[in-house]
Design a protein around this motif. Structure first.
Motif, PDB file in Angstrom:
ATOM      1  N   ILE A 215       0.909  -1.269  -0.061  1.00 10.84           N
ATOM      2  CA  ILE A 215      -0.284   0.125   0.473  1.00 10.84           C
ATOM      3  C   ILE A 215       0.914   0.943  -0.356  1.00 10.84           C
ATOM      4  O   ILE A 215       1.765   1.425   0.704  1.00 10.84           O
ATOM      5  CB  ILE A 215      -0.898   0.329   1.188  1.00 10.84           C
ATOM      6  CG1 ILE A 215      -1.527  -0.832   0.945  1.00 10.84           C
ATOM      7  CG2 ILE A 215      -2.121   1.797   1.013  1.00 10.84           C
ATOM      8  CD1 ILE A 215      -2.503  -1.656   0.504  1.00 10.84           C
ATOM      9  N   TYR A 216       0.474   2.204  -1.113  1.00 15.27           N
ATOM     10  CA  TYR A 216       1.313   3.603  -0.993  1.00 15.27           C
ATOM     11  C   TYR A 216       0.649   4.662  -0.874  1.00 15.27           C
ATOM     12  O   TYR A 216      -0.749   4.625  -1.235  1.00 15.27           O
ATOM     13  CB  TYR A 216       2.181   3.441  -2.777  1.00 15.27           C
ATOM     14  CG  TYR A 216       2.377   1.647  -2.405  1.00 15.27           C
ATOM     15  CD1 TYR A 216       4.154   2.835  -2.366  1.00 15.27           C
ATOM     16  CD2 TYR A 216       2.849   1.099  -3.023  1.00 15.27           C
ATOM     17  CE1 TYR A 216       5.413   1.485  -2.312  1.00 15.27           C
ATOM     18  CE2 TYR A 216       3.654   0.009  -3.034  1.00 15.27           C
ATOM     19  CZ  TYR A 216       5.311   0.276  -3.076  1.00 15.27           C
ATOM     20  OH  TYR A 216       6.309  -0.750  -3.320  1.00 15.27           O
ATOM     21  N   ASP A 217       1.442   5.586  -0.106  1.00 12.43           N
ATOM     22  CA  ASP A 217       0.451   6.806  -0.310  1.00 12.43           C
ATOM     23  C   ASP A 217       0.842   7.423  -1.560  1.00 12.43           C
ATOM     24  O   ASP A 217       2.042   7.514  -1.832  1.00 12.43           O
ATOM     25  CB  ASP A 217       0.666   7.919   0.977  1.00 12.43           C
ATOM     26  CG  ASP A 217       0.015   7.241   1.888  1.00 12.43           C
ATOM     27  OD1 ASP A 217      -0.862   7.084   2.317  1.00 12.43           O
ATOM     28  OD2 ASP A 217       1.306   8.043   2.942  1.00 12.43           O
ATOM     29  N   VAL A 218       0.103   8.041  -2.812  1.00 13.21           N
ATOM     30  CA  VAL A 218       0.400   8.547  -3.621  1.00 13.21           C
ATOM     31  C   VAL A 218      -0.954  10.235  -3.903  1.00 13.21           C
ATOM     32  O   VAL A 218      -1.109  10.267  -3.713  1.00 13.21           O
ATOM     33  CB  VAL A 218       0.084   8.031  -4.955  1.00 13.21           C
ATOM     34  CG1 VAL A 218       1.080   6.430  -4.698  1.00 13.21           C
ATOM     35  CG2 VAL A 218      -1.432   7.411  -4.995  1.00 13.21           C
ATOM     36  N   VAL A 219      -0.043  10.779  -4.964  1.00 16.38           N
ATOM     37  CA  VAL A 219      -0.772  12.125  -5.427  1.00 16.38           C
ATOM     38  C   VAL A 219      -1.525  12.215  -6.404  1.00 16.38           C
ATOM     39  O   VAL A 219      -0.293  10.701  -7.653  1.00 16.38           O
ATOM     40  CB  VAL A 219       0.133  13.253  -5.239  1.00 16.38           C
ATOM     41  CG1 VAL A 219      -0.858  14.198  -6.158  1.00 16.38           C
ATOM     42  CG2 VAL A 219       0.187  13.440  -4.075  1.00 16.38           C
ATOM     43  N   ILE A 220      -2.488  11.556  -7.049  1.00 19.90           N
ATOM     44  CA  ILE A 220      -2.879  11.229  -8.581  1.00 19.90           C
ATOM     45  C   ILE A 220      -4.009  12.601  -9.291  1.00 19.90           C
ATOM     46  O   ILE A 220      -4.221  13.699  -8.724  1.00 19.90           O
ATOM     47  CB  ILE A 220      -4.774  10.076  -8.279  1.00 19.90           C
ATOM     48  CG1 ILE A 220      -3.624   9.271  -7.391  1.00 19.90           C
ATOM     49  CG2 ILE A 220      -5.178   9.919  -9.922  1.00 19.90           C
ATOM     50  CD1 ILE A 220      -3.514   7.919  -8.536  1.00 19.90           C
ATOM     51  N   ASP A 221      -2.463  13.171 -10.750  1.00 19.12           N
ATOM     52  CA  ASP A 221      -2.848  13.813 -11.625  1.00 19.12           C
ATOM     53  C   ASP A 221      -3.708  13.958 -12.545  1.00 19.12           C
ATOM     54  O   ASP A 221      -3.488  12.822 -12.864  1.00 19.12           O
ATOM     55  CB  ASP A 221      -1.448  14.452 -11.353  1.00 19.12           C
ATOM     56  CG  ASP A 221      -1.813  16.162 -12.249  1.00 19.12           C
ATOM     57  OD1 ASP A 221      -2.790  16.063 -12.927  1.00 19.12           O
ATOM     58  OD2 ASP A 221       0.200  16.716 -12.049  1.00 19.12           O
ATOM     59  N   THR A 222      -4.317  14.479 -12.983  1.00 16.11           N
ATOM     60  CA  THR A 222      -5.356  13.947 -13.742  1.00 16.11           C
ATOM     61  C   THR A 222      -5.379  14.692 -15.079  1.00 16.11           C
ATOM     62  O   THR A 222      -6.055  14.410 -16.050  1.00 16.11           O
ATOM     63  CB  THR A 222      -7.519  13.814 -13.366  1.00 16.11           C
ATOM     64  OG1 THR A 222      -7.620  14.820 -12.896  1.00 16.11           O
ATOM     65  CG2 THR A 222      -7.227  12.498 -12.476  1.00 16.11           C
ATOM     66  N   GLY A 223      -4.637  15.622 -14.691  1.00 14.33           N
ATOM     67  CA  GLY A 223      -4.556  17.329 -15.653  1.00 14.33           C
ATOM     68  C   GLY A 223      -5.284  17.600 -15.088  1.00 14.33           C
ATOM     69  O   GLY A 223      -5.193  18.828 -15.962  1.00 14.33           O
ATOM     70  N   ASN A 254      -8.535   8.471 -19.545  1.00 11.20           N
ATOM     71  CA  ASN A 254      -8.380   7.043 -19.336  1.00 11.20           C
ATOM     72  C   ASN A 254      -6.937   7.355 -19.234  1.00 11.20           C
ATOM     73  O   ASN A 254      -5.417   6.371 -19.263  1.00 11.20           O
ATOM     74  CB  ASN A 254      -7.901   7.005 -21.346  1.00 11.20           C
ATOM     75  CG  ASN A 254      -9.436   6.442 -22.076  1.00 11.20           C
ATOM     76  OD1 ASN A 254     -10.782   6.468 -20.847  1.00 11.20           O
ATOM     77  ND2 ASN A 254      -9.760   7.336 -22.070  1.00 11.20           N
ATOM     78  N   GLU A 255      -5.734   7.932 -18.957  1.00 10.84           N
ATOM     79  CA  GLU A 255      -4.832   8.253 -18.420  1.00 10.84           C
ATOM     80  C   GLU A 255      -4.220   9.190 -16.799  1.00 10.84           C
ATOM     81  O   GLU A 255      -4.620   9.803 -17.546  1.00 10.84           O
ATOM     82  CB  GLU A 255      -4.140   9.098 -19.347  1.00 10.84           C
ATOM     83  CG  GLU A 255      -1.964   8.909 -19.521  1.00 10.84           C
ATOM     84  CD  GLU A 255      -1.462   9.176 -20.643  1.00 10.84           C
ATOM     85  OE1 GLU A 255       0.210   9.995 -19.850  1.00 10.84           O
ATOM     86  OE2 GLU A 255      -1.497   9.104 -21.257  1.00 10.84           O
ATOM     87  N   ILE A 256      -3.538   8.283 -16.589  1.00 10.08           N
ATOM     88  CA  ILE A 256      -3.521   9.812 -14.894  1.00 10.08           C
ATOM     89  C   ILE A 256      -1.508   9.714 -14.960  1.00 10.08           C
ATOM     90  O   ILE A 256      -1.234   8.971 -15.424  1.00 10.08           O
ATOM     91  CB  ILE A 256      -3.947   9.739 -13.691  1.00 10.08           C
ATOM     92  CG1 ILE A 256      -3.888   8.320 -13.284  1.00 10.08           C
ATOM     93  CG2 ILE A 256      -5.466   9.316 -13.851  1.00 10.08           C
ATOM     94  CD1 ILE A 256      -4.473   7.628 -11.922  1.00 10.08           C
ATOM     95  N   ALA A 257      -1.475  10.204 -14.051  1.00  8.23           N
ATOM     96  CA  ALA A 257       0.031  10.534 -13.408  1.00  8.23           C
ATOM     97  C   ALA A 257      -0.029  10.153 -11.751  1.00  8.23           C
ATOM     98  O   ALA A 257      -0.844  10.850 -11.404  1.00  8.23           O
ATOM     99  CB  ALA A 257       1.477  11.884 -13.515  1.00  8.23           C
TER     100      ALA A 257
END
Length: 274
Positions: A215-223, A254-257
């Motif tokens: 399990i990871y803490d992350v930041v999701i960037d959708t644009g 459809n794509e994220i960072a």
């Protein structure tokens, strides 16, 4: 920054379009702190010489080509991500040489003539372990002599973290073992990957590495927005899922960072909680 893919078919054309430059040489996978030192050294020389700052790399990895495809290398980033990192360091041109068996067979003097002399390079900078020419017979220490004194050369010594050399290999090991905070220290920035969304799961795009299960803490960037979240990694299936599945409903791209912050639990712990 210009991105130029070099091959046998367009080499002469780009030689004609060259201009006076200082060039950083290497594969630069991950553009980690050691690579950054090479490029910053080249930038300082370029500024003093009133010359352009260029980087010359190659793709695919020599191990893959020379093994006839039997050896597959885990890349830290695709070429477009590498280009973004180089541009942030002030690079003017990024040359990507198509690595082939013919390129690997060039005599060291022929490499210098075709890829440095005829590109108007006045100074080359590389790490202490850089080599070129057939069987790697040329090194950054021999480059000035191999060029007949026409091109100056500067060797950059290794950069270490906690007494151990920073290298792409070390970063790969840290990613595979889920040591995300160490990856950040070695790369000089947070580890970032791009992923596709399909059937409720995330999967990394080609040429990124997936960390160890957990399990990871992350930041999701959708644009269009950024979301602080947690994700679960299943390396065997090469899949990523949100621990809070409702977040998937908020993301219609459809794509994220994914920016990886830290590993907070192991796979077995997640299974137990589930």
């Amino acid at each position: 920054m210009e991105i130029i893919h070099l091959n046998d078919g367009n080499l002469r054309e780009w030689q004609k379009q060259s201009r006076r430059n200082v060039i950083a040489l290497g594969f630069f996978d991950g553009v980690h702190k050691g690579h950054q030192k090479v490029i910053r050294t080249a930038r300082q020389i370029a500024e003093k010489s009133d010359a352009a700052l260029d980087v010359m790399s190659f793709f695919p990895h020599p191990k893959t080509v020379l093994s006839g495809g039997r050896v597959q290398v885990d890349y830290l980033m695709p070429l477009e991500e590498k280009a973004r990192a180089l541009e942030a360091l002030g690079v003017d041109r990024f040359y990507i040489v198509e690595f082939t068996k013919a390129f690997a067979s060039l005599l060291k003097e022929d490499y210098i003539k075709a890829y440095l002399d005829r590109f108007d390079t006045i100074h080359a900078v590389a790490g202490y372990d850089f080599s070129y020419g057939f069987k790697g017979e040329g090194t950054i220490d021999s480059l000035e002599a191999d060029s007949g004194g026409r091109i100056a050369a500067s060797r950059v010594e290794q950069v270490a973290y906690q007494g151990e050399k920073i290298s792409s290999t070390r970063i790969r090991s840290a990613i595979l073992e889920g040591r995300i905070s160490e990856v950040q220290q070695l790369m000089g920035r947070k580890y970032r990957t791009c992923a596709d969304i399909s059937q409720g799961y995330l999967s990394l795009k080609p040429y990124y590495m997936l960390p160890q299960d957990g399990i990871y803490d992350v930041v999701i960037d959708t644009g269009t927005g950024r979301h602080v979240s947690q994700i679960h990694v299943d390396r065997k299936a090469q899949k990523i899922s949100f621990t809070r599945q409702c977040l998937m409903d908020e993301i219609d791209q459809n794509e994220i960072a994914i920016t990886w912050e830290r590993r907070i639990a192991s796979y077995s712990f997640y299974q137990l909680m589930a």
